[in-house]
Design a protein around this motif. Structure first.
Motif, PDB file in Angstrom:
ATOM      1  N   ALA A  29     -19.158  40.854  49.335  1.00 25.17           N
ATOM      2  CA  ALA A  29     -19.633  40.097  48.456  1.00 25.17           C
ATOM      3  C   ALA A  29     -19.320  38.516  48.618  1.00 25.17           C
ATOM      4  O   ALA A  29     -20.264  37.815  48.196  1.00 25.17           O
ATOM      5  N   ALA A  30     -17.956  38.238  49.166  1.00 26.22           N
ATOM      6  CA  ALA A  30     -17.793  36.742  49.079  1.00 26.22           C
ATOM      7  C   ALA A  30     -18.583  36.157  50.217  1.00 26.22           C
ATOM      8  O   ALA A  30     -18.630  35.002  50.274  1.00 26.22           O
ATOM      9  N   LYS A  31     -19.067  36.944  51.203  1.00 23.39           N
ATOM     10  CA  LYS A  31     -19.986  36.395  51.971  1.00 23.39           C
ATOM     11  C   LYS A  31     -21.435  36.305  51.865  1.00 23.39           C
ATOM     12  O   LYS A  31     -22.394  36.510  52.635  1.00 23.39           O
ATOM     13  N   ALA A  32     -21.702  36.798  50.629  1.00 25.67           N
ATOM     14  CA  ALA A  32     -23.041  36.984  50.195  1.00 25.67           C
ATOM     15  C   ALA A  32     -23.797  38.190  50.762  1.00 25.67           C
ATOM     16  O   ALA A  32     -25.000  38.395  51.074  1.00 25.67           O
ATOM     17  N   MET A  33     -22.932  39.129  51.077  1.00 22.52           N
ATOM     18  CA  MET A  33     -23.448  40.491  51.812  1.00 22.52           C
ATOM     19  C   MET A  33     -23.393  41.784  50.561  1.00 22.52           C
ATOM     20  O   MET A  33     -23.468  42.938  51.087  1.00 22.52           O
ATOM     21  N   GLY A  34     -23.169  41.232  49.409  1.00 24.70           N
ATOM     22  CA  GLY A  34     -22.842  42.595  48.469  1.00 24.70           C
ATOM     23  C   GLY A  34     -24.257  43.129  48.038  1.00 24.70           C
ATOM     24  O   GLY A  34     -25.450  41.997  48.239  1.00 24.70           O
ATOM     25  N   VAL A  35     -24.423  44.166  47.578  1.00 24.57           N
ATOM     26  CA  VAL A  35     -25.647  44.736  47.439  1.00 24.57           C
ATOM     27  C   VAL A  35     -26.429  43.774  46.216  1.00 24.57           C
ATOM     28  O   VAL A  35     -27.649  43.733  46.333  1.00 24.57           O
ATOM     29  N   ASP A  36     -25.638  43.463  45.272  1.00 24.14           N
ATOM     30  CA  ASP A  36     -26.430  42.720  44.220  1.00 24.14           C
ATOM     31  C   ASP A  36     -26.755  41.164  44.592  1.00 24.14           C
ATOM     32  O   ASP A  36     -28.069  41.051  44.084  1.00 24.14           O
ATOM     33  N   ARG A  37     -26.423  40.831  45.684  1.00 23.26           N
ATOM     34  CA  ARG A  37     -27.030  39.569  46.362  1.00 23.26           C
ATOM     35  C   ARG A  37     -28.395  39.718  47.050  1.00 23.26           C
ATOM     36  O   ARG A  37     -29.281  39.337  46.924  1.00 23.26           O
ATOM     37  N   HIS A  38     -28.396  41.036  47.538  1.00 28.67           N
ATOM     38  CA  HIS A  38     -29.623  41.444  48.110  1.00 28.67           C
ATOM     39  C   HIS A  38     -30.699  41.539  47.032  1.00 28.67           C
ATOM     40  O   HIS A  38     -31.886  41.091  47.221  1.00 28.67           O
ATOM     41  N   PHE A  39     -30.421  42.497  46.083  1.00 27.20           N
ATOM     42  CA  PHE A  39     -31.406  42.647  45.099  1.00 27.20           C
ATOM     43  C   PHE A  39     -31.726  41.204  44.290  1.00 27.20           C
ATOM     44  O   PHE A  39     -33.020  41.194  44.155  1.00 27.20           O
ATOM     45  N   LEU A  40     -30.735  40.280  44.295  1.00 27.71           N
ATOM     46  CA  LEU A  40     -31.195  39.063  43.520  1.00 27.71           C
ATOM     47  C   LEU A  40     -32.165  38.222  44.570  1.00 27.71           C
ATOM     48  O   LEU A  40     -33.266  37.894  44.077  1.00 27.71           O
ATOM     49  N   GLY A  41     -31.777  38.497  45.859  1.00 27.84           N
ATOM     50  CA  GLY A  41     -32.790  37.743  46.693  1.00 27.84           C
ATOM     51  C   GLY A  41     -34.176  38.304  46.694  1.00 27.84           C
ATOM     52  O   GLY A  41     -35.167  37.587  46.749  1.00 27.84           O
ATOM     53  N   LEU A  42     -34.220  39.648  46.630  1.00 31.20           N
ATOM     54  CA  LEU A  42     -35.732  40.239  46.499  1.00 31.20           C
ATOM     55  C   LEU A  42     -36.442  40.019  45.340  1.00 31.20           C
ATOM     56  O   LEU A  42     -37.648  39.672  45.386  1.00 31.20           O
ATOM     57  N   ALA A  43     -35.624  40.138  44.306  1.00 32.60           N
ATOM     58  CA  ALA A  43     -36.171  39.398  42.911  1.00 32.60           C
ATOM     59  C   ALA A  43     -36.831  38.079  42.965  1.00 32.60           C
ATOM     60  O   ALA A  43     -37.793  37.946  42.410  1.00 32.60           O
ATOM     61  N   LEU A  44     -36.181  37.250  43.533  1.00 35.18           N
ATOM     62  CA  LEU A  44     -36.622  35.831  43.616  1.00 35.18           C
ATOM     63  C   LEU A  44     -37.382  35.443  44.609  1.00 35.18           C
ATOM     64  O   LEU A  44     -38.376  34.446  44.603  1.00 35.18           O
TER      65      LEU A  44
END
Length: 144
Positions: A29-44
Protein backbone atom coordinates in the motif's frame (compact mmCIF):
# COMPACT_ATOMS: atom_id res chain seq x y z
CA UNK A 1 -4.55 -22.23 26.72
CA UNK A 2 -1.32 -20.44 27.62
CA UNK A 3 -0.23 -23.36 29.84
CA UNK A 4 -0.60 -25.79 26.93
CA UNK A 5 2.72 -25.55 25.06
CA UNK A 6 1.26 -26.91 21.80
CA UNK A 7 -1.65 -24.45 21.77
CA UNK A 8 0.68 -21.62 22.73
CA UNK A 9 3.08 -22.49 19.90
CA UNK A 10 0.18 -22.64 17.46
CA UNK A 11 -1.15 -19.24 18.57
CA UNK A 12 2.30 -17.66 18.33
CA UNK A 13 2.72 -19.06 14.81
CA UNK A 14 -0.70 -17.68 13.77
CA UNK A 15 0.26 -14.32 15.23
CA UNK A 16 3.57 -14.28 13.34
CA UNK A 17 1.79 -15.19 10.09
CA UNK A 18 -0.76 -12.41 10.63
CA UNK A 19 1.96 -9.84 11.37
CA UNK A 20 3.95 -10.92 8.31
CA UNK A 21 0.88 -10.74 6.07
CA UNK A 22 -0.06 -7.32 7.43
CA UNK A 23 3.49 -6.00 6.95
CA UNK A 24 3.46 -7.16 3.31
CA UNK A 25 0.08 -5.53 2.71
CA UNK A 26 1.03 -2.17 4.22
CA UNK A 27 4.35 -2.29 2.36
CA UNK A 28 2.48 -2.75 -0.91
CA UNK A 29 0.00 0.00 0.00
CA UNK A 30 2.88 2.39 0.80
CA UNK A 31 4.18 1.79 -2.75
CA UNK A 32 0.71 2.49 -4.24
CA UNK A 33 0.27 -1.23 -4.84
CA UNK A 34 -2.64 -1.80 -2.43
CA UNK A 35 -5.86 -3.12 -3.91
CA UNK A 36 -7.73 0.05 -2.96
CA UNK A 37 -5.27 2.10 -5.06
CA UNK A 38 -6.04 -0.07 -8.09
CA UNK A 39 -9.78 0.38 -7.60
CA UNK A 40 -9.30 4.14 -7.27
CA UNK A 41 -7.25 4.19 -10.49
CA UNK A 42 -9.91 2.20 -12.33
CA UNK A 43 -12.69 4.46 -11.05
CA UNK A 44 -10.78 7.60 -12.05
CA UNK A 45 -10.12 6.22 -15.54
CA UNK A 46 -13.85 6.30 -16.39
CA UNK A 47 -14.32 9.36 -18.60
CA UNK A 48 -17.35 11.66 -18.61
CA UNK A 49 -20.19 10.05 -20.50
CA UNK A 50 -18.76 6.52 -20.13
CA UNK A 51 -20.48 3.84 -18.12
CA UNK A 52 -18.55 2.56 -15.14
CA UNK A 53 -17.96 -1.22 -15.00
CA UNK A 54 -20.65 -3.10 -13.02
CA UNK A 55 -18.15 -3.63 -10.18
CA UNK A 56 -18.50 0.00 -9.15
CA UNK A 57 -22.25 -0.29 -8.57
CA UNK A 58 -22.03 -3.55 -6.63
CA UNK A 59 -23.23 -3.19 -3.00
CA UNK A 60 -20.11 -4.88 -1.64
CA UNK A 61 -17.88 -2.38 -3.46
CA UNK A 62 -19.90 0.51 -2.01
CA UNK A 63 -19.62 -1.03 1.47
CA UNK A 64 -15.85 -1.48 1.08
CA UNK A 65 -15.49 2.29 0.62
CA UNK A 66 -17.02 3.01 4.04
CA UNK A 67 -14.33 3.18 6.70
CA UNK A 68 -16.27 2.12 9.81
CA UNK A 69 -12.98 1.67 11.67
CA UNK A 70 -10.41 4.28 10.75
CA UNK A 71 -6.93 3.58 12.14
CA UNK A 72 -3.65 5.47 12.07
CA UNK A 73 -0.26 4.86 13.60
CA UNK A 74 0.87 8.05 15.37
CA UNK A 75 4.13 7.25 17.14
CA UNK A 76 6.27 10.31 17.69
CA UNK A 77 8.23 11.39 20.78
CA UNK A 78 6.38 14.74 20.92
CA UNK A 79 2.86 13.24 20.80
CA UNK A 80 1.68 12.88 24.39
CA UNK A 81 -2.02 13.17 23.72
CA UNK A 82 -3.69 12.80 20.35
CA UNK A 83 -6.57 11.32 18.50
CA UNK A 84 -9.13 12.03 15.83
CA UNK A 85 -12.80 11.41 15.28
CA UNK A 86 -14.68 8.78 13.37
CA UNK A 87 -14.96 9.22 9.58
CA UNK A 88 -18.51 7.84 9.29
CA UNK A 89 -21.45 8.51 11.64
CA UNK A 90 -21.54 4.89 12.83
CA UNK A 91 -17.77 4.49 12.85
CA UNK A 92 -14.86 4.75 15.22
CA UNK A 93 -11.50 6.53 15.07
CA UNK A 94 -8.69 4.36 16.44
CA UNK A 95 -5.30 6.03 16.73
CA UNK A 96 -2.41 4.02 18.11
CA UNK A 97 1.16 4.59 19.15
CA UNK A 98 3.70 1.79 19.55
CA UNK A 99 6.60 2.18 21.97
CA UNK A 100 9.31 -0.26 23.15
CA UNK A 101 7.47 -1.22 26.34
CA UNK A 102 3.88 -0.20 25.73
CA UNK A 103 1.18 0.70 23.23
CA UNK A 104 -1.23 3.61 23.53
CA UNK A 105 -4.66 3.83 21.93
CA UNK A 106 -7.21 6.59 21.47
CA UNK A 107 -10.68 5.34 20.50
CA UNK A 108 -13.34 7.89 19.56
CA UNK A 109 -16.94 7.61 18.40
CA UNK A 110 -20.24 9.41 18.71
CA UNK A 111 -21.81 9.09 22.18
CA UNK A 112 -24.91 7.33 20.86
CA UNK A 113 -22.92 4.18 20.06
CA UNK A 114 -22.01 1.69 22.76
CA UNK A 115 -19.96 -0.73 20.67
CA UNK A 116 -16.66 1.24 20.98
CA UNK A 117 -16.59 0.24 24.68
CA UNK A 118 -16.76 -3.41 23.63
CA UNK A 119 -14.07 -2.80 20.98
CA UNK A 120 -11.82 -1.25 23.62
CA UNK A 121 -12.33 -4.22 25.95
CA UNK A 122 -11.65 -6.80 23.22
CA UNK A 123 -8.59 -4.90 21.98
CA UNK A 124 -7.15 -4.84 25.50
CA UNK A 125 -7.94 -8.53 25.98
CA UNK A 126 -6.20 -9.47 22.70
CA UNK A 127 -3.13 -7.36 23.48
CA UNK A 128 -2.80 -8.85 26.95
CA UNK A 129 -3.04 -12.36 25.50
CA UNK A 130 -0.32 -11.52 22.95
CA UNK A 131 1.85 -10.14 25.75
CA UNK A 132 1.32 -13.30 27.81
CA UNK A 133 2.19 -15.54 24.86
CA UNK A 134 5.32 -13.51 24.20
CA UNK A 135 6.40 -13.41 27.85
CA UNK A 136 5.91 -17.14 28.38
CA UNK A 137 8.39 -17.89 25.60
CA UNK A 138 11.10 -15.72 27.17
CA UNK A 139 13.72 -17.47 29.24
CA UNK A 140 13.52 -16.48 32.90
CA UNK A 141 16.26 -14.15 34.05
CA UNK A 142 18.04 -14.48 37.36
CA UNK A 143 17.36 -11.79 39.93
CA UNK A 144 20.58 -12.46 41.79
Amino acid sequence: DEADALKRTEKVEYLREAVSSHAKYIGAAAKAMGVDRHFLGLALSVKDGESAPPLFSHPLYARSKTWRVSTSHLTHPRFDSWGYGEVTPDGVGLAYSIHPNNCMFCITALRKHDWPDRLSHLLEEALLEMQTLNDLDKAPTSKL
